[in-house]
Structure formats: C-alpha cells, structure tokens
Design a protein around this motif. Structure first.
Motif, PDB file in Angstrom:
ATOM      1  N   THR A 273      61.754  89.935  69.517  1.00 25.59           N
ATOM      2  CA  THR A 273      62.903  90.731  69.073  1.00 25.59           C
ATOM      3  C   THR A 273      63.843  91.038  70.237  1.00 25.59           C
ATOM      4  N   GLY A 277      67.926  90.470  70.215  1.00 23.60           N
ATOM      5  CA  GLY A 277      68.896  91.509  70.525  1.00 23.60           C
ATOM      6  C   GLY A 277      69.819  91.130  71.664  1.00 23.60           C
ATOM      7  N   ASP A 288      75.370  96.735  67.166  1.00 24.41           N
ATOM      8  CA  ASP A 288      74.487  97.862  67.480  1.00 24.41           C
ATOM      9  C   ASP A 288      73.797  98.219  66.169  1.00 24.41           C
ATOM     10  N   VAL A 289      72.466  98.319  66.196  1.00 26.72           N
ATOM     11  CA  VAL A 289      71.742  98.602  64.950  1.00 26.72           C
ATOM     12  C   VAL A 289      72.176  99.941  64.358  1.00 26.72           C
ATOM     13  N   LYS A 296      66.369 101.513  65.658  1.00 29.80           N
ATOM     14  CA  LYS A 296      65.637 100.472  66.378  1.00 29.80           C
ATOM     15  C   LYS A 296      65.918  99.104  65.758  1.00 29.80           C
ATOM     16  N   LEU A 297      65.723  98.063  66.577  1.00 30.61           N
ATOM     17  CA  LEU A 297      66.012  96.710  66.112  1.00 30.61           C
ATOM     18  C   LEU A 297      64.991  96.223  65.090  1.00 30.61           C
ATOM     19  N   THR A 298      63.708  96.526  65.283  1.00 30.99           N
ATOM     20  CA  THR A 298      62.671  96.004  64.391  1.00 30.99           C
ATOM     21  C   THR A 298      62.850  96.460  62.944  1.00 30.99           C
ATOM     22  N   PHE A 300      65.572  97.260  61.514  1.00 30.32           N
ATOM     23  CA  PHE A 300      66.765  96.566  61.024  1.00 30.32           C
ATOM     24  C   PHE A 300      66.423  95.139  60.610  1.00 30.32           C
ATOM     25  N   LEU A 301      65.629  94.431  61.436  1.00 36.25           N
ATOM     26  CA  LEU A 301      65.224  93.070  61.093  1.00 36.25           C
ATOM     27  C   LEU A 301      64.359  93.052  59.839  1.00 36.25           C
TER      28      LEU A 301
END
Length: 327
Positions: A273, A277, A288-289, A296-298, A300-301
C-alpha cells in the motif's frame, strides 16, 4: 528525513481565509519545519483585519504590498520576488505556497526545476494547472471539514455523457391525427385514424411533457422526461469546457490505482500500500484519502472493493506491512 526538510511558507492573504491557518501549519509540520512564515497583502484594507491576532499567535511575518492600480494584484508579484530571493539564498529545501490563484503556476514549476519540494494549499476552486505544478497539493476546505467532523462531499464525475434513460409509462407510441383545420395532434383513447371527423386538436389542452391517457381508471396525465438542456449536459461533465479547476474525482483515482497495481506488482501480483500511495501522489498531487472521507489509505482501498488485502508483521518490529492484489 522528511522531518528535517526546511520549508518557506508563503501565504497569499487575498485568496486564503484566516480560519485555515492552523491547518496550514499543521500540514506543513508533517513534511518538515517552517523556517520562513510570511503572508502577503495590503494590510491597510479592512478586509484583512481578521488576520491580526492570527499572525501574532503563530509568529507569521506580514509583508505589506500596496495595490498601486485598481484591478491589478501586486501581492502576487511580491510573493514571487520573495520566493526567488529565498531560493537563491539556499536556506530551504522546499516551499509551501498557499493560494487558490493560478498566477503561481509558473513559480511552482520554476521552484521544482531547482530541486525544491513544492507543497501547494488552497480550496477546491484552485485551477488544475497550479495543482499539477506542485509535488503535493492539499485542499484546505476539505481538511477543515474533516477537522470539524463533517464528511466531505464525494463526487464521481462521469467519464462520458450518457443518454437520459426513457421513463417507462406503459403508454403505446402516440399516433398523429390531422383535424379538419389541418393541424396535427395526438389521438385520444378510443379514437382511430378513421374516426377523427369534427375533432380538432388544441395545442393548449395538454401541459408540456404530458399525454392524456383517456382510459377508464387511468390517471389523467403521465409526465414524460424533458430532454436535457445544453447547460445541464455541460455541468454533468464535471469540468466544463474552458474550466481549469476541480478536485480529481473518485473514478479517475480508482482507474489510476488499478493501473498502478497492474504495472508495479510482483510476480505473484502483490504490491504494498505504501508503493500505491507514493505513486498515486506523483500522478495526482491533490490525492489525499481525507478528500474521500478516510483517515488511512488501507480503509480507502478496501472501500473500492477491487483488492484482496493481506497484512503481516515486519521482521524484528511491530510495524505492520500491508499488501494488496486485484481480485
């Protein structure tokens, strides 16, 4: 390390509200240290009076620039001159340009050519040209919403104009009759092309967009969808022709993530991840998430429902490594 980077924070007071100041300084502290903190404007204007307390509390140096001519913004020129002076002093590693004005596009590009890290900050009205010229760009109005607990509005801009779906009414295609006077009209229920004699069609008898069914037990009128207006079709495109602004939409980000995974995954089709990013910000500086309501990015994914996700502990530490691959 990123925390060791020295930044010059230059703020355009004519295009930024004082309510964003804490967000500006907090965000730049995630990238490094603000060694220069300057704000530019004509401080004789009553409109900038609200900045006075903010500047004192945050140790920001106000730079006075009079507007010599009506309709001309001399503040931009003062910012650009100071930015170049700071660049040649070799005292900083990057610049934070806070404005929603496209006039700083060339400045951002020139600073990057000199090896500077350029972080832009502004509102969603900021032109795409300025956003693309920065290494990273942050939307202050979205971050302000996140700070207050509001969820940002997420718009998925359609990639193409699709025709409006027809409304199913249950009506058969209308037949056309011609009255004695020669005008054309719609046949009512029980009327056939052969028994039209004596009946004339009154254009004002039916409201626009409505047909009379005339049948027993049926409603007196059913509304059909009107054709889309040209301005509505233009608005549905997200960025109208000639417009050069707007946040990168979710559909574009989703497609870019898919491409990144396909191009950079390992032989087992897994990718970290962190790599996603990093590459995504390089392609879309305004990503930007938090723009999409996530911290957080996770998560969002996960919300994209495109990936299988696995995590494991890094050897000899408590750090968690998260990898994804397309389903």
């Amino acid at each position: 390390m990123a925390s060791d980077l020295k930044f010059a924070v230059l703020i355009d007071a004519d295009n930024v509200s004082d309510k964003y100041i804490k967000i500006i300084l907090d965000e730049i502290s995630n990238d490094g240290v603000a060694t220069y903190k300057r704000i530019y404007g004509d401080w004789t204007k009553p409109a900038l009076a609200s900045w006075k307390t903010v500047l004192l509390d945050n140790s920001i140096l106000p730079m006075q620039q009079y507007n010599y001519t009506t309709g001309k913004n001399s503040t931009d020129s003062a910012m650009i001159i100071d930015a170049m002076d700071i660049l040649y002093s070799s005292q900083v590693d990057g610049f934070c340009i806070v404005s929603s004005d496209s006039d700083f596009t060339r400045l951002a590009a020139r600073l990057r050519e000199s090896g500077m890290v350029v972080v832009g900050m502004g509102e969603r009205k900021t032109p795409k040209s300025f956003i693309s010229a920065c290494n990273r760009f942050k939307y202050l109005d979205i971050l302000s919403q996140a700070t207050s607990g509001e969820k940002p509005e997420i718009k998925e801009v359609p990639r193409e104009n699709k025709p409006v779906k027809e409304l199913k009414t249950g009506l058969k295609p209308a037949a056309v009759r011609i009255g004695k006077s020669g005008e054309k009209g719609l046949l009512t229920a029980g009327e056939t092309p052969g028994n039209q004699s004596g009946k004339s069609f009154s254009p004002g008898s039916l409201p626009p967009g409505e047909l009379s069914s005339g049948g027993p037990g049926a409603s007196s009128a059913q509304t059909l969808p009107e054709p889309p207006k040209p301005e509505d079709a233009q608005a549905s495109n997200g960025n109208a022709e000639g417009a050069d602004q707007g946040q990168t939409d979710l559909a574009t980000i989703r497609a870019a993530i898919r491409t990144i995974v396909l191009e950079n995954s390992d032989e087992d089709n897994w990718i970290s991840t962190g790599t996603i990013g990093s590459l995504l910000v390089k392609r879309y500086p305004d990503f930007d998430v938090r723009n999409f309501g996530y911290s957080k990015l996770t998560p969002f994914l996960q919300s994209l429902n495109l990936f299988d996700i696995k995590s494991r502990r890094a050897p000899g530490g408590n750090m968690k490594l998260i990898n994804v691959k397309l389903k």
